[in-house]
Design a protein around this motif. Structure first.
Motif, PDB file in Angstrom:
ATOM      1  N   MET A   1       0.883  -0.987  -0.053  1.00 10.62           N
ATOM      2  CA  MET A   1       0.034   0.064   0.072  1.00 10.62           C
ATOM      3  C   MET A   1       0.910   1.411  -0.091  1.00 10.62           C
ATOM      4  SD  MET A   1      -2.944   0.866   2.668  1.00 10.62           S
ATOM      5  CE  MET A   1      -4.190  -0.266   2.266  1.00 10.62           C
ATOM      6  N   SER A   2       0.694   1.942  -1.010  1.00 14.29           N
ATOM      7  CA  SER A   2       1.549   3.513  -0.916  1.00 14.29           C
ATOM      8  C   SER A   2       1.098   4.306   0.067  1.00 14.29           C
ATOM      9  CB  SER A   2       0.842   4.128  -2.277  1.00 14.29           C
ATOM     10  OG  SER A   2      -0.335   4.498  -2.395  1.00 14.29           O
ATOM     11  N   SER A   3       1.891   5.646   0.577  1.00 10.76           N
ATOM     12  CA  SER A   3       1.737   6.480   1.336  1.00 10.76           C
ATOM     13  C   SER A   3       0.462   7.072   1.306  1.00 10.76           C
ATOM     14  CB  SER A   3       3.090   7.544   1.406  1.00 10.76           C
ATOM     15  OG  SER A   3       4.066   6.828   1.656  1.00 10.76           O
TER      16      SER A   3
ATOM     17  N   ILE B   1      -2.703   7.403   4.042  1.00 10.33           N
ATOM     18  CA  ILE B   1      -3.374   8.654   4.297  1.00 10.33           C
ATOM     19  C   ILE B   1      -4.691   8.534   4.171  1.00 10.33           C
ATOM     20  CG2 ILE B   1      -3.448  11.170   3.981  1.00 10.33           C
ATOM     21  CD1 ILE B   1      -0.369  10.875   3.171  1.00 10.33           C
ATOM     22  N   LEU B   2      -5.316   8.250   2.949  1.00  8.81           N
ATOM     23  CA  LEU B   2      -6.762   8.342   2.753  1.00  8.81           C
ATOM     24  C   LEU B   2      -7.293   7.164   3.632  1.00  8.81           C
ATOM     25  CD1 LEU B   2      -6.668   8.458  -1.168  1.00  8.81           C
ATOM     26  CD2 LEU B   2      -7.265  10.195   0.683  1.00  8.81           C
ATOM     27  N   ALA B   3      -6.773   6.068   3.948  1.00  9.54           N
ATOM     28  CA  ALA B   3      -7.243   5.115   4.728  1.00  9.54           C
ATOM     29  C   ALA B   3      -7.435   5.571   6.206  1.00  9.54           C
ATOM     30  CB  ALA B   3      -6.274   3.926   4.844  1.00  9.54           C
ATOM     31  N   ALA B   4      -6.435   6.292   6.717  1.00  8.14           N
ATOM     32  CA  ALA B   4      -6.348   6.847   8.118  1.00  8.14           C
ATOM     33  C   ALA B   4      -7.441   8.059   8.265  1.00  8.14           C
ATOM     34  CB  ALA B   4      -4.957   7.454   8.333  1.00  8.14           C
ATOM     35  N   ILE B   5      -7.777   8.911   7.023  1.00  9.55           N
ATOM     36  CA  ILE B   5      -8.726   9.737   6.943  1.00  9.55           C
ATOM     37  C   ILE B   5     -10.162   9.141   6.901  1.00  9.55           C
ATOM     38  CG2 ILE B   5      -9.872  11.720   5.558  1.00  9.55           C
ATOM     39  CD1 ILE B   5      -6.959  12.321   4.604  1.00  9.55           C
TER      40      ILE B   5
END
Length: 202
Positions: free
Chosen positions: A1-3, A7-11
């Motif tokens: 999984m890319s950075s 980030i999108l997953a965390a959001i």
């Protein structure tokens, strides 16, 4: 999984785990201070550096001005201006609409107010009462005349009273000019009048 995906997953996770919404704060009702409007208004205005003087008529105001301001060495000129013809015996009238530079030596300006707010000790002023927009800011000392029957409980009531009224300039003013920007040391008269006296007609 890319950075980017991380980030999108965390959001997305943050959004899914939002807390339950908090209830709105309790808004004071119009009858919050109705049983002691005058007292609450006077206490609040005094607390922010103003002075409340209860009077019964214009003669009381004239006598207070003569006894207080005429005896204090505010400046050699002791220049007092007002927009209220009832006070022409102790103050200049007829200066409305002149250049604000001509008010530079005004020691005391006396104006009327539309109404006051018990919640924060403020008075509502518009250009129709000021004579000039600069008047309440350029003078050394400010005095405002307010009828006790024109005090509303809260700012919610104040905005309802203003409603759709048309005016070019208006402001709520509470107490003298003050600032605590430097070292949190309170200074009165930092950007405007050093004192504010409210003549409350009861």
């Amino acid at each position: 999984m890319s950075s980017r995906d991380n980030i999108l997953a965390a959001i997305g996770k943050t959004k899914r785990n939002d807390r339950e919404p908090s209830p709105l704060p309790q808004i004071p009702t119009s009858d919050t201070f109705n049983d002691r409007l005058i007292e609450r208004f006077s206490e609040t205005l005094t607390g922010v550096g103003g002075q409340v003087v209860r009077v019964t008529d214009w003669l009381d105001i004239i006598q207070h001005i003569e006894q207080t301001y005429r005896q204090v060495s505010i400046s050699p000129a002791h220049r007092i201006v007002t927009t209220l013809p009832e006070l022409s015996a102790v103050a200049e009238v007829g200066w409305s609409g002149l250049s604000p530079h001509l008010l530079a030596d005004a020691d005391l300006a006396i104006i009327g107010a539309h109404f006051g707010v018990a919640e924060n000790g403020a008075v509502w002023l518009t250009e129709s009462l000021l004579g000039h927009r600069a008047a309440p800011f350029i003078c050394q000392h400010l005095a405002v005349v307010l009828n006790a029957s024109n005090i509303v409980p809260t700012m919610h009531d104040a905005y309802e009273r203003i409603g759709d009224a048309e005016y070019g300039f208006g402001l709520f003013m509470a107490g003298p000019s003050k600032s605590a920007d430097i070292e949190q040391s309170l200074v009165m008269g930092a950007h405007g009048p050093k004192t504010m006296t409210l003549f409350l007609m009861v």
